[in-house]
Design an enzyme around this catalytic site. Structure first.
Site, short mmCIF file in Angstrom:
data_model
loop_
_atom_site.label_atom_id
_atom_site.label_comp_id
_atom_site.label_asym_id
_atom_site.label_seq_id
_atom_site.Cartn_x
_atom_site.Cartn_y
_atom_site.Cartn_z
N GLU A 296 25.04 89.44 -36.61
CA GLU A 296 25.38 90.78 -37.13
C GLU A 296 26.12 90.67 -38.46
O GLU A 296 25.92 91.45 -39.37
CB GLU A 296 26.21 91.54 -36.09
N GLU B 260 23.54 89.46 -26.53
CA GLU B 260 24.47 90.33 -25.80
C GLU B 260 23.92 90.88 -24.50
O GLU B 260 24.63 91.04 -23.51
CB GLU B 260 24.91 91.50 -26.70
#
Ligand code: NAD
Length: 691
Positions: free
Chosen positions: A108, A128
């Site tokens: 990210e 995740e």
């Protein structure tokens, strides 16, 4: 010049600032790392001599992402979001130079950069979802803008990383750079500056998401195509919702939705269970009285005795890891069948493109199938996988004792038998251990490492280390009938068999288990394994439903019928023949039939397992409650989002489980007698996790 902290520093190379994350082993972005990054980035931004910024990781990786030990704790400033905002606000090109891994928050972070370059070995991913979460630092909004929503969905929902090559093809990285990464990234940065390329922030990119606006049905198609994979899990649907928002909503609104969904998941039960399972797996590798200072023994060559269902699969694990294997058999026919099965498995994998043909040959080249026991003489480890009969095992081990070199590890793959009794057949019980693989042994991740009373610590250390090498999750267990997994399974099986006499049908019992999240119920599993396992016509006395079905020639899937009837494609339907047999046997046995609720079925199957788990802990058969959960998640398909049977018990509370067991004990007797440990936990208001 160096600015920042030890964890994140900034140096200037010509007119490029290089910001280096240096927080081994995986450059996780803890609070201190984030602070160092913000300081370094701000210094680079403020320095007029700096024309571009390179973000790079020291050591073996770019970044493994957020520091997950901080999950669930109050957020500390600067947050990851603050770091990303600092990167995104830069007026200069920011280039992420990725090697090793860029996972989760690491990826990210790179997505907020204007450019990404990668070393050929790099892996990039957003895992995740495997913790029951979604990427909560802009990943669901930025990745679709960089690679398009379909590819973003696949990466985010699977959680699986992509290679640098795939990343290049999809536009996730701008270039794969060879040679020294820092120098190459700096050169890339200079080129960007020299070319004066306009800087487009990821948040402002439209090119990859605009086409999807005309085809929003793609999200429904993805959902339908992956329904099986999502079954029971909450997070994948939330991932999908967030990615859809990237296409439908303005960037900031999408980010707000992502944050809201992330917080929902973070506070939810599933993510708590999945994060627990993640740590449980890591903890399982640690043996409390075997310190790291005890060195594992070298395993250069492995022997496998028995080329049946298990022997072949076990051998493949070592061939895959490049370790030569001698596989010995009693019968030439069985040996050839075993060898051919291994070959066929590899060929099938190659056909699917998951193995190169030359690798098939390399692996087969490491296999030495033989009828000569003497060939085991120079093996460092020999694993026995012959019939599950104590007499046969004893004979094999006393023979092995004559042949194996001193110091070699002698292991048994027994499912239930006493390792100490087997070890006593040798002159070296300290070298004997149980290595209980699960079927199919080349696929299932679990390995129960059974420690005998005399097993040497170095032998235990070797088994644990070797498991890791061959990609297994090892759990240390002690000697008892069935160890951890099968012992608890037996408790469930006992209740399942009773339930069908009391009025629940096999398909009712199975449905409750699959609704709970297991891949299969006990009766479908029995049909798959074969009802005739361990059954012989001569000794069959119609003493239970299983025997009666076998006497009718109903052995399960392979004969087209067992508890269920099967069509040519092995699709199951409830069997009227089995139902009639069950009801007749119940009548003969004098067991009255009644309506049984799904809740009772669930409690009757699962609570005795928990109770057995409590006994296992009290007896020291498992080191910790979480090890039992690791066994059930990795060996028996317990849904990871329920964290394992002991975690599930904790979520219900020991008191609640105890009360129900006591209630069942009134009718059902000592099968439900609560374990002393469960009583203690209930009295003290404690959880298995607190032990
Ligand atoms: P299997 O019947 O498929 O294979 C056993 C093989 O051992 C046969 O090929 C047989 O010829 C060979 N054999 C028998 N005696 C021998 C001897 N003295 N020397 C050399 N070879 C000999 O059985 P399996 O399912 O592979 O089970 C093997 C062991 O693994 C058992 O202890 C079983 O409990 C255990 N196990 C089985 C499973 C499973 O699901 N099948 C799972 C875990 C553990």
């Amino acid at each position: 010049m160096q600015i920042g902290s030890e964890l994140a520093s900034m140096t200037i190379v010509d007119d490029v600032a290089v910001v280096t994350l240096n927080s081994p082993p995986v450059n996780a972005m803890s609070t201190a790392v984030r602070q160092g990054m913000v300081d370094a980035l701000k210094a680079a931004e403020a320095d007029p001599a700096v024309k571009a910024i390179v973000l790079i990781g020291a050591g073996r990786v770019f970044s493994g992402g957020a520091d997950i030990t901080e999950f669930g704790k109050p957020p500390m400033s600067p947050t990851l979001q603050d770091v990303l905002d600092t990167v995104e606000a830069s007026a200069k090109p920011v280039i992420a130079a990725v090697h090793g891994v860029a996972f989760g928050g690491g990826l990210e972070l790179s997505l907020t950069c204007t450019h990404r370059v990668a070393a050929p070995d790099a892996k990039l991913g957003l895992p995740e979802v495997k913790l029951g979460l979604l990427p909560g630092a802009g990943g669901t909004q930025r990745l679709p803008r960089v690679v398009g929503p379909e590819r973003a969905l696949e990466m985010i929902v699977s959680g699986d990383p992509v290679s640098a090559k795939t990343a290049l093809q999809t536009g996730l990285v701008d270039e794969i750079v060879e040679g020294e990464l820092k120098a190459a990234a700096v050169a890339f940065a200079k080129r960007i500056v020299a070319e004066g390329r306009p800087l487009v922030r990821t948040r402002d990119r439209e090119d990859k998401i605009a086409p999807a606006r005309a085809d929003l049905a793609l999200f429904d198609r993805f959902k339908a195509a992956n329904a099986r994979r999502f079954r029971g899990f909450i997070a994948p649907a939330k991932c999908l919702e967030a990615v859809k928002a990237a296409v439908e909503l303005p960037f900031d609104d999408g980010i707000a939705l992502e944050r809201k969904l992330f917080m929902e998941l973070l506070r939810g039960e599933q993510s708590a269970a999945q994060r627990y399972a993640f740590f449980a797996e890591r903890l399982a590798g640690k043996v409390s009285d075997v310190p790291d200072s005890i060195q594992p023994l070298p395993i250069r060559k492995v022997g496998v005795i028995g080329a049946g269902t298990m022997g072949g699969g076990i051998a493949m694990n070592f061939l895959n890891a490049g370790i030569p294997v001698v596989m010995v058999e009693a019968k030439a026919e069985a040996l050839e069948r075993g060898r051919a099965t291994i070959r066929r498995n590899y060929d099938n994998t190659a056909k699917k493109g998951r193995l190169r043909p030359e690798d098939v040959e390399t692996r087969m080249g490491l296999l030495d199938p033989s009828l000569e026991f003497e060939k085991l003489a120079d093996c460092d480890l020999v694993i026995e996988a012959v019939f599950e009969l104590m007499s046969v095992k004893k004979e094999v081990f006393s023979r092995l004792d004559q042949i194996a070199r001193p110091g070699a590890i002698l292991a048994s793959n027994t499912s239930y038998l006493d390792i100490d009794e087997i070890a006593a057949m040798t002159s070296r019980p300290e070298s004997v251990i149980g290595l209980h693989f699960f079927s199919p042994a080349n696929v299932m991740r679990l390995l129960e490492v059974v420690r005998g009373h005399k097993t040497d610590k170095a032998v235990v250390a070797t088994a644990m280390a070797l498991a890791k090498k061959i990609g297994k999750v090892a759990v240390l267990v002690g000697v008892c009938h069935g160890f951890v997994g099968n012992r608890m399974l037996s408790a469930r099986q006992r209740e399942a068999s009773k339930l069908i006499l009391e009025g629940a049908m096999p398909w009712d019992v199975d449905r409750v288990m699959t609704d709970f999240g297991l891949p299969m119920g006990p009766f479908a599993m029995a049909d798959l394994a074969g009802l005739d396992l361990g059954w012989t016509k001569e000794r069959s006395t119609s003493s239970n439903v299983r025997e009666i079905l076998c006497e009718k020639g109903r052995y399960g899937q392979k004969t087209g019928g067992g508890f269920y009837d099967y069509d040519a494609d092995r699709r199951a339907t409830p069997s009227p023949v089995a139902e009639q047999a069950i009801r007749a046997f119940a009548a003969k046995s004098g067991v009255p039939q009644r309506d049984i609720s799904d809740q009772e079925i669930l409690e009757r199957l699962v609570y005795p397992m928990i109770n057995e788990g409590a006994k296992i802990l009290d007896e020291g058969i498992a080191q910790r409650a979480s090890d039992i959960d690791v066994v059930w998640i990795n060996g028996y398909g317990w849904p990871v989002y329920r964290g394992g049977p002991m975690f599930y018990a904790d979520s219900l509370g020991a008191k609640a489980v105890l009360e129900r067991l006591r209630a069942y004990q009134v009718e059902g007797g000592d099968d439900f007698k609560p374990a002393p440990l469960l009583e203690r936990l209930a009295a003290e208001g404690k959880r298995f996790q607190d032990l």
